[in-house]
Design an enzyme around this catalytic site. Sequence first.
Site, PDB file in Angstrom:
ATOM      1  N   CYS A  98       0.845  -1.197   0.000  1.00 57.08           N
ATOM      2  CA  CYS A  98       0.000   0.000   0.000  1.00 57.08           C
ATOM      3  C   CYS A  98       0.885   1.254   0.000  1.00 57.08           C
ATOM      4  CB  CYS A  98      -0.990  -0.023   1.156  1.00 57.08           C
ATOM      5  SG  CYS A  98      -2.332   1.187   0.976  1.00 57.08           S
ATOM      6  N   HIS A 176      -3.740  -4.781   0.849  1.00 56.76           N
ATOM      7  CA  HIS A 176      -3.191  -5.203   2.140  1.00 56.76           C
ATOM      8  C   HIS A 176      -3.280  -6.722   2.280  1.00 56.76           C
ATOM      9  CE1 HIS A 176      -2.477  -1.336   4.154  1.00 56.76           C
ATOM     10  NE2 HIS A 176      -3.499  -0.901   3.453  1.00 56.76           N
ATOM     11  N   GLU A 178      -1.733  -8.492   4.237  1.00 58.44           N
ATOM     12  CA  GLU A 178      -1.484  -8.846   5.645  1.00 58.44           C
ATOM     13  C   GLU A 178      -2.694  -8.636   6.551  1.00 58.44           C
ATOM     14  OE1 GLU A 178      -1.213  -4.415   5.941  1.00 58.44           O
ATOM     15  OE2 GLU A 178      -1.034  -5.945   4.394  1.00 58.44           O
ATOM     16  N   VAL A 225       3.436 -14.030  -0.559  1.00 57.95           N
ATOM     17  CA  VAL A 225       4.797 -13.972  -0.031  1.00 57.95           C
ATOM     18  C   VAL A 225       5.658 -15.050  -0.675  1.00 57.95           C
ATOM     19  CG1 VAL A 225       6.198 -14.329   2.042  1.00 57.95           C
ATOM     20  CG2 VAL A 225       4.162 -12.885   2.153  1.00 57.95           C
ATOM     21  N   ASP A 226       5.134 -16.262  -0.767  1.00 61.70           N
ATOM     22  CA  ASP A 226       5.891 -17.365  -1.365  1.00 61.70           C
ATOM     23  C   ASP A 226       6.273 -17.042  -2.803  1.00 61.70           C
ATOM     24  OD1 ASP A 226       5.634 -18.750   0.991  1.00 61.70           O
ATOM     25  OD2 ASP A 226       4.085 -20.125   0.246  1.00 61.70           O
TER      26      ASP A 226
END
Length: 234
Positions: A98, A176, A178, A225-226
């Site tokens: 972001c 986002h 996360e 992420v991977d």
Amino acid sequence: MRRALLIMHDHLSPADPLVARLTERGYAVAQRLVVPGERHATPDVAFDFPDPRDWDLIIPLGSPWAVDDLAAIGTWVTPELAMLRKAHEAGVPVLGVCFGGQALAAALGGGVERSPRPELGWVTVETDDPALVGPGPWFQFHYDRWILPPGAVEIARNGVCSQAFTVGRSMGVQFHPEINVPQLENWLVHGGADLVRAAGRDPDAMLESLRRDEAAAIGRCGALVDAFLERVAV
């Protein structure tokens, strides 16, 4: 062990799912808070960013402030852009989330501008590479958008803005990945609920939707992420 630096710009966004996945992937994650809670209303703090060459990965997170609002955050956003530029030049991967993605774009010669409308809540994206950045849905909470820097490859977009790009070993995402329930609760309690209502949305319904889909959202975060570690930051 590889070392990741997580840059939290405000105290309301701890990014626990992202930290957990990086830890599972063998990273020792250090978190640095730029604006402490007692300075949230006056965020023009001084902050010494570390040398990015001392890290294997840099993750600048979101922020309630705008990258180009120098009157509010110029004391630290200008050195942060310099740090991200130095990271890129040294080949240190950056995953910008972001505000962090906007900062990465601005640091590398792009920019930031207001979006034609805010994006608050779940949004799907059109992606050229769904194995890297899936269509979502991804959680969004932003009023600005980046201008792509020279040499960047746009990976995803929607009708409001560019949603993901890569440049060298780095990637920026506008959403986002996360997000989890405690983080959204933080945002809504500290002014976000009023913003959501002003946009014609129901903050209680938004939170309940995340409660229902939190496990799937965390799974998408892990996959992103991977893919970033295996395909971009190599």
